[in-house]
Scaffold this motif. Structure first.
Motif, short mmCIF file in Angstrom:
data_model
loop_
_atom_site.label_atom_id
_atom_site.label_comp_id
_atom_site.label_asym_id
_atom_site.label_seq_id
_atom_site.Cartn_x
_atom_site.Cartn_y
_atom_site.Cartn_z
N TYR A 184 -49.52 9.61 -3.08
CA TYR A 184 -49.85 8.24 -3.50
C TYR A 184 -51.00 7.68 -2.66
O TYR A 184 -51.95 7.09 -3.19
N LEU A 185 -50.92 7.86 -1.35
CA LEU A 185 -51.95 7.32 -0.46
C LEU A 185 -53.30 8.00 -0.71
O LEU A 185 -54.35 7.36 -0.63
N THR A 186 -53.26 9.29 -1.05
CA THR A 186 -54.51 10.02 -1.34
C THR A 186 -55.16 9.48 -2.60
O THR A 186 -56.36 9.19 -2.63
N VAL A 187 -54.37 9.35 -3.67
CA VAL A 187 -54.91 8.85 -4.94
C VAL A 187 -55.35 7.39 -4.80
O VAL A 187 -56.35 6.97 -5.39
N ILE A 209 -47.40 -3.12 -3.54
CA ILE A 209 -46.59 -2.33 -2.61
C ILE A 209 -47.38 -1.80 -1.42
O ILE A 209 -46.79 -1.23 -0.50
N ASN A 210 -48.69 -1.99 -1.41
CA ASN A 210 -49.49 -1.35 -0.37
C ASN A 210 -49.16 -1.85 1.03
O ASN A 210 -49.11 -1.07 1.99
N GLU A 211 -48.92 -3.15 1.17
CA GLU A 211 -48.57 -3.67 2.50
C GLU A 211 -47.21 -3.13 2.94
O GLU A 211 -47.01 -2.83 4.12
N ALA A 212 -46.29 -3.00 2.00
CA ALA A 212 -44.96 -2.48 2.34
C ALA A 212 -45.05 -1.02 2.79
O ALA A 212 -44.29 -0.59 3.67
N LEU A 213 -45.97 -0.27 2.20
CA LEU A 213 -46.09 1.15 2.55
C LEU A 213 -46.89 1.39 3.82
O LEU A 213 -46.94 2.51 4.32
N ASP A 214 -47.51 0.33 4.35
CA ASP A 214 -48.29 0.49 5.57
C ASP A 214 -47.43 1.02 6.72
O ASP A 214 -47.86 1.89 7.48
N TYR A 215 -46.21 0.52 6.81
CA TYR A 215 -45.30 0.96 7.86
C TYR A 215 -44.97 2.44 7.72
O TYR A 215 -44.90 3.18 8.71
N PHE A 216 -44.79 2.89 6.48
CA PHE A 216 -44.40 4.28 6.25
C PHE A 216 -45.50 5.27 6.62
O PHE A 216 -45.23 6.40 7.00
N GLN A 217 -46.75 4.85 6.48
CA GLN A 217 -47.83 5.77 6.83
C GLN A 217 -48.17 5.73 8.32
O GLN A 217 -48.85 6.62 8.82
N ARG A 218 -47.70 4.72 9.04
CA ARG A 218 -48.02 4.60 10.46
C ARG A 218 -46.93 5.14 11.38
O ARG A 218 -47.21 5.80 12.37
N PHE A 219 -45.67 4.85 11.04
CA PHE A 219 -44.57 5.22 11.94
C PHE A 219 -44.36 6.73 11.91
O PHE A 219 -44.18 7.32 10.85
#
Length: 413
Positions: free
Chosen positions: A185-188, A120-130
């Motif tokens: 999640y991103l921190t852990v 899921i990390n690539e999918a969450l990349d958008y959520f942490q950038r936008f």
């Protein structure tokens, strides 16, 4: 003096003119969007698409209904699009909606099981950038497809993403599953010493998991159990007991029900009023290990299997006899979580992180073997339960009534 003032004025005049011209060319509010032009997104579901390298993104928006009633009602607009990237989802949705999706109102992101297993990390990349997405957004993993979860026809007719959000918010009063926000999640994820944990969600019908409701055709969304991740991939799941054990060890229990029997017919349930978990990294049986120190205040909710009539003195003695049962209930949940961690060789409890904080030098020695090395760390428990009261009654309704000075009271005086 006058010549000096005139010279100063001549120098300032071009600056003033430049400022006036600049103001004339300034826009009112660059990129401003009116409220009625926006579609307020409450939830987003992400599944693997049919085509290789694509996502099936489900966007659930809510719009106020146009009605003359006093209570605010929301229309559920849900649409799914297959797209090669999450960033293009808004563009695709704009082709079907007459409003611009606004992600600043997203409350929950549902991740499909198949996608979770593949990563899921690539999918969450958008959520942490936008910039519109908040790091406080809740993450859950669907048993099955995220799309189906967000399309659940709830018996309450509530919008599924809003129902999920309300359930998670209510969890703060009843600690039965972990709460995972995007930021957490991103921190852990960035730690070598811990594996992320995300709660699981599934749609159920009446009769499933022991839950029954009047409309047998309708469904409910149940959040229970949890998923363990390694390098962004779902590696295993924890059952309810293992999940609750994790919550104890991570100091996330605020209130919940404890239940335990003695094997001879006596059964007690207690409401956890408050709890605190601390830990020590110390020598345990000749090896560096971790000791969890748990203190819980409880109130007795229910006692079954005894018909004894108790006066105040006997009740105090009986309460002391109940404490070991409640301690055992807590320890069994903790041991279940630790056993699962050792079996999986995944450190979702954060034992490595705790060692890293308390004993950084020792952590440097063992981090090369982590998380597999979690199985070699001894774990001990010091658990203390304090029974604050027995509710509104000391004796059970099935206890025999007695008259006279020695008789106990069914209600606390």
């Amino acid at each position: 003096m006058e010549a000096s003032q005139e010279k100063s004025l001549n120098l300032k005049l071009p600056v003033v003119l430049l400022l006036i011209i600049s103001i004339l060319f300034l826009g009112g509010c660059g990129g401003k969007r009116e409220a009625d032009e926006l579609a307020y997104v409450l939830g987003i579901g992400i599944d693997k698409g049919k085509e290789e390298g694509t996502y099936l993104v489900t966007m659930q928006t809510a719009q106020p209904k146009s009605s003359g009633g006093g209570a605010a009602e929301l229309d559920n607009w849900t649409i799914s699009v297959e797209t090669p990237s999450l960033a293009t989802t808004t563009e695709r949705v704009a082709e079907a909606f007459d409003k611009q999706p606004f992600a600043g109102t997203v409350r929950v992101v549902v991740i499909g099981e198949e996608l979770a297993k593949s990563g899921i990390n690539e999918a969450l990349d958008y959520f942490q950038r936008f910039y519109e997405f908040r790091r406080t957004v809740y993450l859950v993993v669907a048993k099955g497809k995220a799309k189906e979860t967000l399309e659940t026809e709830l018996r309450t007719r509530q919008i599924p993403s809003l129902s999920l959000f309300n359930t998670i918010e209510g969890q703060k009063r009843q600690s039965v599953f972990p709460i995972t926000r995007l930021g957490h999640y991103l921190t852990v994820l960035g730690r070598e010493s811990q594996n992320p944990l995300i709660p699981l969600v599934e749609s159920i019908k009446s009769g499933e998991h022991g839950l029954f409701f009047l409309d047998e055709e309708a469904q409910e969304i149940l959040i229970h159990e949890s998923a363990v991740f390694e390098d962004g991939k779902l590696m295993a799941t924890l059952n309810d007991q293992e999940t609750k054990g994790y919550l104890w060890l991570d100091d996330e229990i605020q209130s919940r029900i404890l239940e335990k029997g003695d094997g001879n017919g006596l059964k007690v349930t207690a409401w956890v009023l408050s709890s605190k978990t601390k830990y020590k990294v110390e020598n345990i049986e000749g090896k560096m290990g971790i000791r969890f120190i748990i203190k819980a205040d409880v109130a007795i909710n229910e006692i079954m299997g005894t018909h004894e009539q108790m006066d105040t003195k006997r009740w105090q003695q009986f309460a002391e006899e109940l404490k070991p049962l409640l301690v055992q209930a807590i320890q069994e949940e903790c041991e279940a979580a630790v056993a699962k961690s050792e079996k999986l060789e995944l450190d979702f409890i954060g034992i490595g992180r705790k060692i890293e904080i308390k004993k950084p030098k020792y952590w440097k020695e063992i981090k090369g073997s982590w998380p597999q090395g979690v199985a070699d760390i001894p774990v001990a428990y010091d658990i203390e339960v304090s029974i604050k009261h027995a509710g509104l009654a000391r004796n059970s309704p099935v206890s025999p009534q007695e008259n006279g000075a020695n008789g106990g009271s069914h209600t606390l005086q």
